[in-house]
Motif scaffolding. Sequence first.
Motif, short mmCIF file in Angstrom:
data_model
loop_
_atom_site.label_atom_id
_atom_site.label_comp_id
_atom_site.label_asym_id
_atom_site.label_seq_id
_atom_site.Cartn_x
_atom_site.Cartn_y
_atom_site.Cartn_z
N GLN A 14 0.84 -1.21 0.00
CA GLN A 14 0.00 0.00 0.00
C GLN A 14 0.87 1.26 0.00
OE1 GLN A 14 -3.29 0.37 -0.29
NE2 GLN A 14 -3.54 -1.82 -0.51
N LEU A 18 2.04 4.93 -3.15
CA LEU A 18 2.12 6.39 -3.00
C LEU A 18 3.20 6.93 -3.92
CD1 LEU A 18 1.91 6.58 0.89
CD2 LEU A 18 0.06 6.89 -0.73
N ALA A 47 -6.99 9.43 9.80
CA ALA A 47 -6.58 10.64 9.06
C ALA A 47 -6.69 10.40 7.55
CB ALA A 47 -5.15 11.03 9.44
N ILE A 48 -6.36 9.18 7.11
CA ILE A 48 -6.46 8.83 5.69
C ILE A 48 -7.92 8.89 5.25
CG2 ILE A 48 -6.29 6.88 4.07
CD1 ILE A 48 -3.72 6.09 5.63
N LEU A 49 -8.80 8.26 6.03
CA LEU A 49 -10.22 8.21 5.67
C LEU A 49 -10.84 9.61 5.75
CD1 LEU A 49 -11.18 4.92 7.54
CD2 LEU A 49 -10.76 5.24 5.09
N LYS A 52 -9.78 11.72 2.76
CA LYS A 52 -10.48 11.29 1.55
C LYS A 52 -11.95 11.70 1.61
CE LYS A 52 -10.39 9.89 -2.27
NZ LYS A 52 -9.70 10.68 -3.28
N ILE A 55 -12.03 16.06 1.75
CA ILE A 55 -11.43 16.92 0.74
C ILE A 55 -12.12 16.74 -0.62
CG2 ILE A 55 -9.30 17.50 -0.50
CD1 ILE A 55 -7.78 16.69 2.05
N LEU B 8 -5.91 17.71 5.14
CA LEU B 8 -4.66 17.41 4.43
C LEU B 8 -3.48 17.62 5.38
CD1 LEU B 8 -3.74 16.69 1.46
CD2 LEU B 8 -3.21 19.11 1.24
N LEU B 11 -3.29 14.82 7.88
CA LEU B 11 -2.79 13.59 7.28
C LEU B 11 -1.27 13.68 7.08
CD1 LEU B 11 -3.17 10.82 6.08
CD2 LEU B 11 -3.83 11.87 3.92
N ARG B 28 3.72 15.49 0.25
CA ARG B 28 3.61 14.79 -1.03
C ARG B 28 2.82 13.49 -0.86
NH1 ARG B 28 6.82 11.01 -2.96
NH2 ARG B 28 8.56 11.45 -1.59
N LEU B 29 3.10 12.75 0.20
CA LEU B 29 2.40 11.50 0.46
C LEU B 29 0.92 11.76 0.74
CD1 LEU B 29 5.06 9.66 2.69
CD2 LEU B 29 4.58 9.29 0.27
N PHE B 31 -0.86 14.23 -0.42
CA PHE B 31 -1.49 14.52 -1.72
C PHE B 31 -1.76 13.23 -2.49
CE2 PHE B 31 -0.26 19.11 -1.61
CZ PHE B 31 -1.48 19.63 -1.99
N SER B 32 -0.85 12.25 -2.38
CA SER B 32 -1.05 10.97 -3.05
C SER B 32 -2.35 10.31 -2.58
CB SER B 32 0.09 10.00 -2.73
OG SER B 32 1.23 10.32 -3.46
N VAL B 33 -2.64 10.46 -1.28
CA VAL B 33 -3.86 9.86 -0.74
C VAL B 33 -5.10 10.55 -1.33
CG1 VAL B 33 -5.23 9.54 1.36
CG2 VAL B 33 -2.79 9.04 1.39
N VAL B 34 -5.03 11.88 -1.46
CA VAL B 34 -6.15 12.62 -2.03
C VAL B 34 -6.40 12.18 -3.48
CG1 VAL B 34 -7.01 14.92 -2.63
CG2 VAL B 34 -5.81 14.56 -0.47
N ASP B 35 -5.31 11.82 -4.17
CA ASP B 35 -5.43 11.38 -5.56
C ASP B 35 -5.99 9.97 -5.69
OD1 ASP B 35 -4.54 13.74 -6.58
OD2 ASP B 35 -2.46 13.12 -6.79
N MET B 36 -6.02 9.21 -4.57
CA MET B 36 -6.54 7.84 -4.62
C MET B 36 -8.06 7.85 -4.79
SD MET B 36 -4.77 5.95 -1.39
CE MET B 36 -3.05 5.48 -1.40
N THR B 37 -8.60 6.70 -5.19
CA THR B 37 -10.05 6.56 -5.15
C THR B 37 -10.44 6.28 -3.70
OG1 THR B 37 -10.05 4.18 -5.44
CG2 THR B 37 -10.02 5.51 -7.45
N GLU B 38 -11.73 6.43 -3.42
CA GLU B 38 -12.24 6.16 -2.06
C GLU B 38 -11.89 4.72 -1.65
OE1 GLU B 38 -15.03 8.14 0.80
OE2 GLU B 38 -14.80 8.73 -1.30
N ALA B 41 -8.21 4.31 -0.74
CA ALA B 41 -7.91 4.90 0.58
C ALA B 41 -8.39 3.98 1.69
CB ALA B 41 -8.55 6.28 0.70
N GLU B 42 -9.55 3.37 1.49
CA GLU B 42 -10.07 2.44 2.49
C GLU B 42 -9.18 1.22 2.64
OE1 GLU B 42 -14.20 1.77 1.51
OE2 GLU B 42 -14.65 3.85 2.02
N PHE B 44 -6.00 1.13 2.06
CA PHE B 44 -4.79 1.59 2.71
C PHE B 44 -4.99 1.67 4.22
CE2 PHE B 44 -1.63 5.41 2.91
CZ PHE B 44 -0.66 4.58 3.45
#
Lengths: 199, 199
Positions: A14, A18, A47-49, A52, A55, B8, B11, B28-29, B31-38, B41-42, B44
């Motif tokens: 996982q 990134l 924090a990840i959830l 997502k 934002i 953000l 996180l 940077r990491l 932002f990578s999470v924000v770029d993921m799909t829901e 992220a789940e 992860f």
Amino acid sequence: MSESIKSLELLAEQFGKLGGVGKRTAMRLAFSVVDMTEAEAERFAEAILEAKRNIHCCPVCQNLTDLEVCPICSDLSRDRTTVCVVADTKSLIAIEKVREYNGVYHVLHGMLSPMQNITPDDIKLRELIERVASEDIKEVIIATNPTTEGEATAMYISRLLKPAGIKVTRIANGIPVGGELEFADAHTLACAFDGRKEY
Amino acid sequence: MSESIKSLELLAEQFGKLGGVGKRTAMRLAFSVVDMTEAEAERFAEAILEAKRNIHCCPVCQNLTDLEVCPICSDLSRDRTTVCVVADTKSLIAIEKVREYNGVYHVLHGMLSPMQNITPDDIKLRELIERVASEDIKEVIIATNPTTEGEATAMYISRLLKPAGIKVTRIANGIPVGGELEFADAHTLACAFDGRKEY
């Protein structure tokens, strides 16, 4: 033998997804999680959830925000007749740090790239056109990176907006050509804004 | 302005707590999470919780595992009379990769360090002593890093076990002094095992 700790391998996998994280770094980060307390790991996962969940794009400028409308668009002291077009939120943050620019933004979330098959429909261009048509905008400053994609995107936008009688400008080459806006220092960015040229 | 995207920032703060992650990398990491799909992220977040929930110390050798007893301790083909003592699971993984060693392990989860106030009670030393007392162990190979802490830990263990009539050996200095076992190449590690000396 590391493959025998399945949960660790899955977590490293996982982390490896990134941006810019290689195999060795991913494993190091996974080990960091194992060293955390249960509560710390839960806070991290939450924090990840949360990020997502919360934002999304500002409905006005498409900037990432966890508020209904982003703080820049809600700030009444900012000049709404000047719109700075950037490729992503990272560029926006870099410009905001300089505290030179007092207009508003439009975040494209990408740049045109025939090579990567990114067309005008894949970035927030329609939203920009609608905005220009419905709001009282006097100048659009294009601040995409001075790379091939950034220049092509800038050119495309200028051709699109010029016929509408809007002043379209491009930030100056204070930024080293081929470099990334995100990493420019404050002075270079300020120069780039001062030296902007009309298309 | 980045501070306005609270989720953000939070996180990025979490990423910053991981080993060796600076402020810029953490952002940077995030932002990578924000770029993921829901869903991504789940997955992860779930991997973090799973790793924390499932991974514990093997009751025999203290190695990290998500099984009841780790695969090395359950492997009947391994020589249980030889125990290799390592500082952490990363060292164990490095040694296993060489496929030269066929004994079992004991993972200390740390090294003695008066500077950092790490005493024998803070690492899995009591477990090693109990093991040596109750199992039929002929040789203990100490494979801690050749650093000040690693050498001190090795010396401490050898003094503790020698009176019990056990052969205590130290892996040879094939590993560059001051370096880390985790990053040694296969050949260097093999040399280190071959050239071990009795205390």
